[in-house]
Design a protein around this motif. Structure first.
Motif, PDB file in Angstrom:
ATOM      1  N   MET A 130       0.889  -1.254   0.081  1.00 47.61           N
ATOM      2  CA  MET A 130       0.061   0.024   0.011  1.00 47.61           C
ATOM      3  C   MET A 130       1.030   1.396  -0.053  1.00 47.61           C
ATOM      4  SD  MET A 130      -2.671  -1.095   2.755  1.00 47.61           S
ATOM      5  CE  MET A 130      -4.006  -0.602   2.218  1.00 47.61           C
ATOM      6  N   VAL A 131       0.466   2.437  -0.773  1.00 48.46           N
ATOM      7  CA  VAL A 131       1.086   3.467  -0.814  1.00 48.46           C
ATOM      8  C   VAL A 131       0.508   4.462  -0.101  1.00 48.46           C
ATOM      9  CG1 VAL A 131       1.968   5.243  -2.386  1.00 48.46           C
ATOM     10  CG2 VAL A 131       2.170   2.638  -3.046  1.00 48.46           C
ATOM     11  N   GLY A 132       1.295   5.382   0.489  1.00 42.48           N
ATOM     12  CA  GLY A 132       0.704   6.473   1.230  1.00 42.48           C
ATOM     13  C   GLY A 132       1.700   6.924   2.468  1.00 42.48           C
ATOM     14  N   GLU A 159     -14.996   3.333   1.973  1.00 42.16           N
ATOM     15  CA  GLU A 159     -15.688   3.365   0.748  1.00 42.16           C
ATOM     16  C   GLU A 159     -15.010   2.350  -0.397  1.00 42.16           C
ATOM     17  OE1 GLU A 159     -15.528   7.383  -0.635  1.00 42.16           O
ATOM     18  OE2 GLU A 159     -16.342   8.272   1.444  1.00 42.16           O
ATOM     19  N   SER A 160     -15.737   2.473  -1.314  1.00 42.12           N
ATOM     20  CA  SER A 160     -15.374   1.565  -2.443  1.00 42.12           C
ATOM     21  C   SER A 160     -13.765   1.961  -2.978  1.00 42.12           C
ATOM     22  CB  SER A 160     -16.312   1.484  -3.616  1.00 42.12           C
ATOM     23  OG  SER A 160     -15.791   0.711  -4.836  1.00 42.12           O
ATOM     24  N   GLY A 161     -12.865   1.191  -3.409  1.00 40.26           N
ATOM     25  CA  GLY A 161     -11.629   1.831  -3.974  1.00 40.26           C
ATOM     26  C   GLY A 161     -10.668   2.158  -2.916  1.00 40.26           C
ATOM     27  N   THR A 162     -11.075   2.304  -1.560  1.00 41.43           N
ATOM     28  CA  THR A 162      -9.841   2.756  -0.817  1.00 41.43           C
ATOM     29  C   THR A 162      -8.969   1.669  -0.424  1.00 41.43           C
ATOM     30  OG1 THR A 162     -11.498   1.916   0.983  1.00 41.43           O
ATOM     31  CG2 THR A 162     -11.643   4.343   0.340  1.00 41.43           C
ATOM     32  N   GLY A 163      -8.996   0.337  -1.043  1.00 43.92           N
ATOM     33  CA  GLY A 163      -7.708  -0.459  -0.646  1.00 43.92           C
ATOM     34  C   GLY A 163      -8.260  -1.483   0.354  1.00 43.92           C
ATOM     35  N   LYS A 164      -9.424  -1.895   0.305  1.00 43.69           N
ATOM     36  CA  LYS A 164      -9.900  -2.784   1.465  1.00 43.69           C
ATOM     37  C   LYS A 164      -9.328  -4.147   1.177  1.00 43.69           C
ATOM     38  CE  LYS A 164     -14.345  -1.817   1.384  1.00 43.69           C
ATOM     39  NZ  LYS A 164     -14.287  -0.817   0.273  1.00 43.69           N
ATOM     40  N   GLU A 165      -9.372  -4.336   0.041  1.00 46.86           N
ATOM     41  CA  GLU A 165      -8.887  -5.838  -0.225  1.00 46.86           C
ATOM     42  C   GLU A 165      -7.365  -5.919  -0.124  1.00 46.86           C
ATOM     43  OE1 GLU A 165     -10.427  -8.100  -3.311  1.00 46.86           O
ATOM     44  OE2 GLU A 165      -9.128  -9.698  -3.242  1.00 46.86           O
ATOM     45  N   LEU A 166      -6.756  -4.674  -0.555  1.00 51.32           N
ATOM     46  CA  LEU A 166      -5.252  -4.766  -0.286  1.00 51.32           C
ATOM     47  C   LEU A 166      -4.998  -4.968   1.220  1.00 51.32           C
ATOM     48  CD1 LEU A 166      -3.559  -2.029  -2.457  1.00 51.32           C
ATOM     49  CD2 LEU A 166      -3.469  -4.379  -2.601  1.00 51.32           C
ATOM     50  N   ALA A 167      -5.603  -4.060   2.223  1.00 51.89           N
ATOM     51  CA  ALA A 167      -5.435  -4.184   3.459  1.00 51.89           C
ATOM     52  C   ALA A 167      -5.724  -5.790   3.968  1.00 51.89           C
ATOM     53  CB  ALA A 167      -6.595  -3.301   4.375  1.00 51.89           C
ATOM     54  N   ASP A 229     -15.578 -10.088   1.566  1.00 52.14           N
ATOM     55  CA  ASP A 229     -15.746  -8.760   1.181  1.00 52.14           C
ATOM     56  C   ASP A 229     -17.426  -8.412   0.997  1.00 52.14           C
ATOM     57  OD1 ASP A 229     -14.971  -6.326   0.260  1.00 52.14           O
ATOM     58  OD2 ASP A 229     -14.210  -7.070  -1.873  1.00 52.14           O
ATOM     59  N   GLU A 230     -17.538  -6.989   1.096  1.00 51.39           N
ATOM     60  CA  GLU A 230     -19.086  -6.542   1.053  1.00 51.39           C
ATOM     61  C   GLU A 230     -20.019  -7.438   1.937  1.00 51.39           C
ATOM     62  OE1 GLU A 230     -19.463  -3.756   0.402  1.00 51.39           O
ATOM     63  OE2 GLU A 230     -17.849  -3.451  -1.127  1.00 51.39           O
ATOM     64  N   ILE A 231     -19.437  -7.543   3.258  1.00 59.41           N
ATOM     65  CA  ILE A 231     -20.453  -8.444   3.994  1.00 59.41           C
ATOM     66  C   ILE A 231     -21.803  -7.811   4.331  1.00 59.41           C
ATOM     67  CG2 ILE A 231     -19.504  -7.708   6.172  1.00 59.41           C
ATOM     68  CD1 ILE A 231     -19.517 -10.606   7.187  1.00 59.41           C
ATOM     69  N   VAL A 344      -8.975   5.263  -4.869  1.00 60.32           N
ATOM     70  CA  VAL A 344      -7.900   4.807  -5.506  1.00 60.32           C
ATOM     71  C   VAL A 344      -8.203   4.365  -6.931  1.00 60.32           C
ATOM     72  CG1 VAL A 344      -5.309   3.828  -5.525  1.00 60.32           C
ATOM     73  CG2 VAL A 344      -6.557   4.750  -3.340  1.00 60.32           C
ATOM     74  N   ARG A 345      -9.125   3.371  -6.850  1.00 64.25           N
ATOM     75  CA  ARG A 345      -9.543   2.613  -8.128  1.00 64.25           C
ATOM     76  C   ARG A 345      -9.746   3.831  -9.448  1.00 64.25           C
ATOM     77  NH1 ARG A 345     -13.375  -0.439  -6.747  1.00 64.25           N
ATOM     78  NH2 ARG A 345     -11.777  -2.065  -6.266  1.00 64.25           N
ATOM     79  N   GLU A 346     -10.762   4.825  -8.867  1.00 66.02           N
ATOM     80  CA  GLU A 346     -11.079   5.778  -9.952  1.00 66.02           C
ATOM     81  C   GLU A 346      -9.513   6.746 -10.464  1.00 66.02           C
ATOM     82  OE1 GLU A 346     -13.426   8.947  -8.488  1.00 66.02           O
ATOM     83  OE2 GLU A 346     -13.039  10.094 -10.330  1.00 66.02           O
ATOM     84  N   LEU A 347      -8.700   6.752  -9.346  1.00 62.76           N
ATOM     85  CA  LEU A 347      -7.436   7.615  -9.887  1.00 62.76           C
ATOM     86  C   LEU A 347      -6.710   6.622 -10.715  1.00 62.76           C
ATOM     87  CD1 LEU A 347      -5.418   9.524  -9.368  1.00 62.76           C
ATOM     88  CD2 LEU A 347      -4.164   8.232  -7.648  1.00 62.76           C
ATOM     89  N   ARG A 348      -6.617   5.294 -10.566  1.00 65.75           N
ATOM     90  CA  ARG A 348      -6.049   4.482 -11.356  1.00 65.75           C
ATOM     91  C   ARG A 348      -6.763   4.213 -12.838  1.00 65.75           C
ATOM     92  NH1 ARG A 348      -7.135  -1.667 -10.459  1.00 65.75           N
ATOM     93  NH2 ARG A 348      -8.742  -1.047 -11.737  1.00 65.75           N
ATOM     94  N   ASN A 349      -7.895   4.314 -12.802  1.00 67.00           N
ATOM     95  CA  ASN A 349      -8.682   4.216 -14.262  1.00 67.00           C
ATOM     96  C   ASN A 349      -8.354   5.592 -14.893  1.00 67.00           C
ATOM     97  OD1 ASN A 349      -9.539   1.832 -13.639  1.00 67.00           O
ATOM     98  ND2 ASN A 349     -11.662   2.386 -12.989  1.00 67.00           N
TER      99      ASN A 349
HETATM  100  N1  LIG Z   1      -2.997   2.507  -0.584  1.00 63.39           N
HETATM  101  C1  LIG Z   1      -2.789   2.212  -1.938  1.00 63.39           C
HETATM  102  N2  LIG Z   1      -1.733   1.945  -2.321  1.00 63.39           N
HETATM  103  C2  LIG Z   1      -1.649   1.452  -3.886  1.00 63.39           C
HETATM  104  N3  LIG Z   1      -2.830   1.075  -4.628  1.00 63.39           N
HETATM  105  C3  LIG Z   1      -3.841   1.208  -3.810  1.00 63.39           C
HETATM  106  C4  LIG Z   1      -4.223   1.597  -2.597  1.00 63.39           C
HETATM  107  N4  LIG Z   1      -5.277   1.579  -2.088  1.00 63.39           N
HETATM  108  C5  LIG Z   1      -5.772   1.005  -3.215  1.00 63.39           C
HETATM  109  N5  LIG Z   1      -5.092   0.629  -4.263  1.00 63.39           N
HETATM  110  C6  LIG Z   1      -5.575   0.301  -5.604  1.00 63.39           C
HETATM  111  O1  LIG Z   1      -6.759   0.566  -5.930  1.00 63.39           O
HETATM  112  C7  LIG Z   1      -7.611  -0.564  -6.299  1.00 63.39           C
HETATM  113  C8  LIG Z   1      -8.804  -0.761  -5.440  1.00 63.39           C
HETATM  114  O2  LIG Z   1      -8.328  -1.194  -4.415  1.00 63.39           O
HETATM  115  P1  LIG Z   1      -9.258  -2.470  -3.367  1.00 63.39           P
HETATM  116  O3  LIG Z   1      -9.769  -3.284  -4.609  1.00 63.39           O
HETATM  117  O4  LIG Z   1      -8.397  -3.008  -2.460  1.00 63.39           O
HETATM  118  O5  LIG Z   1     -10.343  -1.395  -3.011  1.00 63.39           O
HETATM  119  P2  LIG Z   1     -11.725  -2.040  -2.075  1.00 63.39           P
HETATM  120  O6  LIG Z   1     -11.765  -0.910  -1.138  1.00 63.39           O
HETATM  121  O7  LIG Z   1     -11.658  -3.369  -1.785  1.00 63.39           O
HETATM  122  O8  LIG Z   1     -12.782  -1.768  -3.331  1.00 63.39           O
HETATM  123  P3  LIG Z   1     -14.388  -2.400  -3.503  1.00 63.39           P
HETATM  124  O9  LIG Z   1     -14.913  -2.073  -1.974  1.00 63.39           O
HETATM  125  O10 LIG Z   1     -14.954  -1.711  -4.471  1.00 63.39           O
HETATM  126  O11 LIG Z   1     -13.885  -3.946  -3.531  1.00 63.39           O
HETATM  127  C9  LIG Z   1      -6.647  -1.618  -6.574  1.00 63.39           C
HETATM  128  O12 LIG Z   1      -6.131  -1.683  -7.916  1.00 63.39           O
HETATM  129  C10 LIG Z   1      -5.540  -1.354  -5.698  1.00 63.39           C
HETATM  130  O13 LIG Z   1      -4.348  -2.042  -5.864  1.00 63.39           O
END
Ligand SMILES: Nc1ncnc2c1ncn2[C@@H]1O[C@H](COP(=O)(O)OP(=O)(O)OP(=O)(O)O)[C@@H](O)[C@H]1O
Length: 428
Positions: A130-132, A159-167, A229-231, A344-349
């Protein structure tokens, strides 16, 4: 105040870098490990910890960081945080633990500060993937670090795309279960019956189409981590079945009679307000208590805009490793204006699209198209009551107009009745 020689000898014998600071943040001693890691030249003795570690001229808590010295001072108890510290190798992630020492009268007079390097520079290099480096991101990282090695169920909120799966993956990596499977289950995507057979598996002939016995994900996760996920999207009928699995560690395959056992660490995630759902009766209270022992909130991107440059550099490197593309200052400030409801997902897109639109090595604001609409209206659109300099207003307007024309500057200049060169100048 000279420190007792015995204390200095004790500190020197300890393997991690340690310093002793007084109540005015002044460094009184640094042990041998510290001197090895951080060098002795110039000596840190007499300087303040915030000068040395952060190059700040004020204590960290006055600069938006959480200060462990302040916390240890107020509570009288040890305090631990993750910070980005200056080291001879550049800025690095360090876990800092402050231990308060009391005098004979019971007053805290000194602090022993221990530093553990987490690996990873405070550059775009991810820590735990994770980056930050913003305070809210580091606080979240610290909670993951603390909870990772335990067996406590973790609830990731964000929220969606905040990196929950990465966490969730980071928690798995930090746990003693890291060599066993990490098994994600999406509770939102599956119809009720399918969810059950996915999670528990099914026996051959359990229902039409069940031509083979199927192993359930709970079984696959044995010894590892089960990530639900999304319990919050799980229907009540499935919640009760999940609860039984979590309480007893046992389950039966669909159509089966044998009671099976699985030992997994549970990590759940949701973007919903589960407490509110409990009050409304759409989420079981007992299940909520079962999964929410240790909630961790992932901050949305709009609350950590200072992480944008790091994230952009990291994502561009991942998306186009063979190109050395960067963002112009105007493009970066366009990003800073946006609220990123998709995080972060939106930023990536956005960056992925921009990479296709930009021919050279520089991404300009007109390459950034397709910003998601912000529920609140966002900052990108000037609110009626927001007063901004006219030049800034003009610049924002031009960037939005250019976005709408797909980045076609010639067409925009024609529509505005100005030359392309003038438009270029105004966009900068
Ligand atoms: N802190 C971070 N550093 C680097 N990449 C990140 C970070 N947070 C999120 N991302 C990237 O953003 C994308 C979305 O992350 P992730 O799927 O973990 O989010 P999520 O919260 O689980 O989303 P959802 O609730 O929609 O499933 C992934 O491509 C992930 O690699």
């Amino acid at each position: 105040m000279p420190l007792p020689t015995e204390l200095l000898q004790l500190l020197d014998a300890l393997p991690e870098p340690r310093i002793v600071v007084d109540t005015a943040y002044r460094i009184l001693a640094a042990n041998a490990a510290y001197r090895r890691e951080f060098g002795q030249d110039p000596s840190v003795i007499g300087q303040t910890c915030y000068q040395v570690s952060h190059h700040f001229d004020r204590p960290c808590d006055q600069c938006g960081e959480s200060c462990p010295r302040q916390q240890a001072w107020e509570s009288g108890c040890p305090s631990r945080v993750i910070h980005c510290h200056h080291t001879p190798r550049g800025e690095e992630f360090v876990e800092v633990e402050l231990f308060p020492l009391r005098d004979a009268g019971g007053n805290t007079t000194l602090f022993v500060e221990t530093m553990r390097f987490l690996g990873g520079k405070c550059l775009p290099t991810p820590v735990l993937g994770m980056v930050g480096r913003s305070p809210s991101f580091l606080q979240m990282l610290e909670l993951l670090e603390r909870a990772g090695p335990s067996n406590t169920p973790i609830l990731l909120l964000g929220e969606s795309g905040t990196g929950k799966e990465l966490a969730a993956q980071a928690l798995h990596q930090l746990s003693p279960r890291r060599d066993r499977p990490f098994v994600p289950v999406d509770c939102s995507g599956l119809p009720e019956t399918l969810f059950e057979s996915e999670l528990f598996g099914h026996e051959k002939g359990a229902f039409t189409g069940a031509t083979q016995r199927k192993t359930g994900l709970a079984e696959v996760a044995d010894g590892g981590t089960l990530f639900l996920d999304e319990i919050g999207d799980l229907p009540l009928t499935q919640q009760v079945k999940l609860l039984r699995l979590l309480e007893t560690g046992t389950y039966r395959r669909v159509g089966g009679v044998e009671t099976l056992r699985s030992d997994f660490r549970l990590v759940a995630a949701t973007h919903r307000d589960l407490r509110c759902m409990v009050e409304e009766g759409t989420f079981r209270r007992d299940l909520y208590y079962r999964i929410s022992a240790f909630p961790v909130r992932l901050p949305p991107l709009r609350e950590r805009r200072e992480d944008l440059p790091l994230l952009v550099a990291h994502l561009l490197e991942r998306l186009a490793p063979q190109r050395s593309v960067r963002l112009s200052a105007a493009a970066m400030s366009r990003l800073r204006e946006h609220d990123f409801p998709g995080n972060v997902r939106e930023l990536r897109n956005l960056l992925e699209r921009a990479l296709l639109l930009a021919d050279g090595e520089l991404i300009e604001p007109w390459h950034l198209t397709g910003f998601a609409d912000s529920p609140s209206g966002g900052r990108a659109h000037t609110a009626d009551d927001e007063i901004v300099p006219l030049a800034e207003l003009e610049r924002r307007y031009l960037h939005r107009a250019l976005e709408r024309l797909g980045g076609d500057k010639k067409a925009l200049a024609t529509r505005l009745g100005i030359s392309e060169r003038t438009l270029y100048r105004k966009l900068r």
